[in-house]
Design a protein around this motif. Structure first.
Motif, PDB file in Angstrom:
ATOM      1  N   PRO A  52       0.827  -1.214   0.000  1.00  0.00           N
ATOM      2  CA  PRO A  52       0.000   0.000   0.000  1.00  0.00           C
ATOM      3  C   PRO A  52       0.860   1.262   0.000  1.00  0.00           C
ATOM      4  O   PRO A  52       2.043   1.232   0.388  1.00  0.00           O
ATOM      5  N   ALA A  53       0.277   2.337  -0.430  1.00  0.00           N
ATOM      6  CA  ALA A  53       0.962   3.636  -0.428  1.00  0.00           C
ATOM      7  C   ALA A  53       1.217   4.077   1.015  1.00  0.00           C
ATOM      8  O   ALA A  53       0.471   3.720   1.925  1.00  0.00           O
ATOM      9  N   PHE A  54       2.280   4.862   1.198  1.00  0.00           N
ATOM     10  CA  PHE A  54       2.555   5.417   2.525  1.00  0.00           C
ATOM     11  C   PHE A  54       2.899   6.895   2.401  1.00  0.00           C
ATOM     12  O   PHE A  54       3.329   7.365   1.343  1.00  0.00           O
ATOM     13  N   GLN A 135      -6.476   4.078  -1.230  1.00  0.00           N
ATOM     14  CA  GLN A 135      -6.086   2.968  -2.091  1.00  0.00           C
ATOM     15  C   GLN A 135      -5.169   3.492  -3.181  1.00  0.00           C
ATOM     16  O   GLN A 135      -5.423   4.543  -3.761  1.00  0.00           O
ATOM     17  N   ASP A 136      -4.086   2.756  -3.451  1.00  0.00           N
ATOM     18  CA  ASP A 136      -3.188   3.179  -4.519  1.00  0.00           C
ATOM     19  C   ASP A 136      -3.736   2.733  -5.870  1.00  0.00           C
ATOM     20  O   ASP A 136      -4.748   2.021  -5.949  1.00  0.00           O
ATOM     21  N   THR A 143      -4.350   0.598   5.505  1.00  0.00           N
ATOM     22  CA  THR A 143      -5.105   0.629   6.751  1.00  0.00           C
ATOM     23  C   THR A 143      -4.378   1.429   7.821  1.00  0.00           C
ATOM     24  O   THR A 143      -4.882   1.594   8.924  1.00  0.00           O
ATOM     25  N   ALA A 144      -3.193   1.944   7.485  1.00  0.00           N
ATOM     26  CA  ALA A 144      -2.382   2.668   8.468  1.00  0.00           C
ATOM     27  C   ALA A 144      -2.835   4.115   8.604  1.00  0.00           C
ATOM     28  O   ALA A 144      -3.023   4.818   7.618  1.00  0.00           O
ATOM     29  N   GLY A 145      -3.009   4.532   9.822  1.00  0.00           N
ATOM     30  CA  GLY A 145      -3.270   5.938  10.101  1.00  0.00           C
ATOM     31  C   GLY A 145      -1.981   6.580  10.581  1.00  0.00           C
ATOM     32  O   GLY A 145      -0.917   5.972  10.531  1.00  0.00           O
ATOM     33  N   PHE A 146      -2.069   7.801  11.018  1.00  0.00           N
ATOM     34  CA  PHE A 146      -0.913   8.438  11.640  1.00  0.00           C
ATOM     35  C   PHE A 146      -1.408   9.364  12.731  1.00  0.00           C
ATOM     36  O   PHE A 146      -2.529   9.848  12.723  1.00  0.00           O
TER      37      PHE A 146
END
Length: 159
Positions: A52-54, A135-136, A143-146
């Motif tokens: 996934p994109a980050f 979604q890339d 599914t990662a938040g920050f």
């Protein structure tokens, strides 16, 4: 004639670009030496992307009332998070995100439009994913938040 299919097994860490040549053989024996006709393709290149994109960087612009979240790869513009997934704080005040969209000029940028109150100074950005995930372009959902990403705000007028 039934086609023959060959499967390629890639390593677990498969995210990269591959090159293959495809060979096709026609068993009709139409050649001068009564051998099957064979043709080979040019090199065919394909990319496997399962990651996934980050987030790479977050910037803000008070003149445009926007916060730009830059990802490492292009995003799918049809799938964007809900505005309520973002918590923006500046100087102890909560700011409201009114719109979330993928930048049509740079598909790796996610643009957050702030209703009002965005000024020069530090901004705290928190992202808590809900049902609508980033979604890339390859279809990988992040599914990662920050939490507590601080952004130094700039205005084009002050540069």
């Amino acid at each position: 004639l039934a086609p023959t299919v060959t499967e390629i097994t890639l390593p677990d860490e498969a995210d990269r670009t591959y090159q293959v040549m495809v060979r096709q053989t026609n068993a009709s024996n139409d050649s001068e030496d009564n051998q099957p006709l064979t043709s080979v393709s040019e090199m065919v290149e394909f990319t496997v992307d399962t990651s996934p994109a980050f987030v790479e960087v977050i910037t803000a612009d008070s003149a445009l009332s926007t916060i730009t979240i830059s990802y490492n790869e292009d995003l799918d513009p049809s799938l964007v998070p809900d505005a309520a997934d973002y918590e923006i704080t500046q100087g102890g005040s909560d700011l409201t995100v009114s719109k979330v969209e993928v930048d049509a000029q740079n598909l790796s940028n996610l643009l957050l439009t702030i209703d009002s109150g965005l000024s020069n100074g530090a901004v705290r950005v928190v992202y808590t994913p809900s049902d609508n995930l980033i979604q890339d372009a390859a279809g990988n959902q992040s599914t990662a938040g920050f939490n507590s990403m601080y952004v130094c705000l700039s205005s084009k007028d002050n540069q």
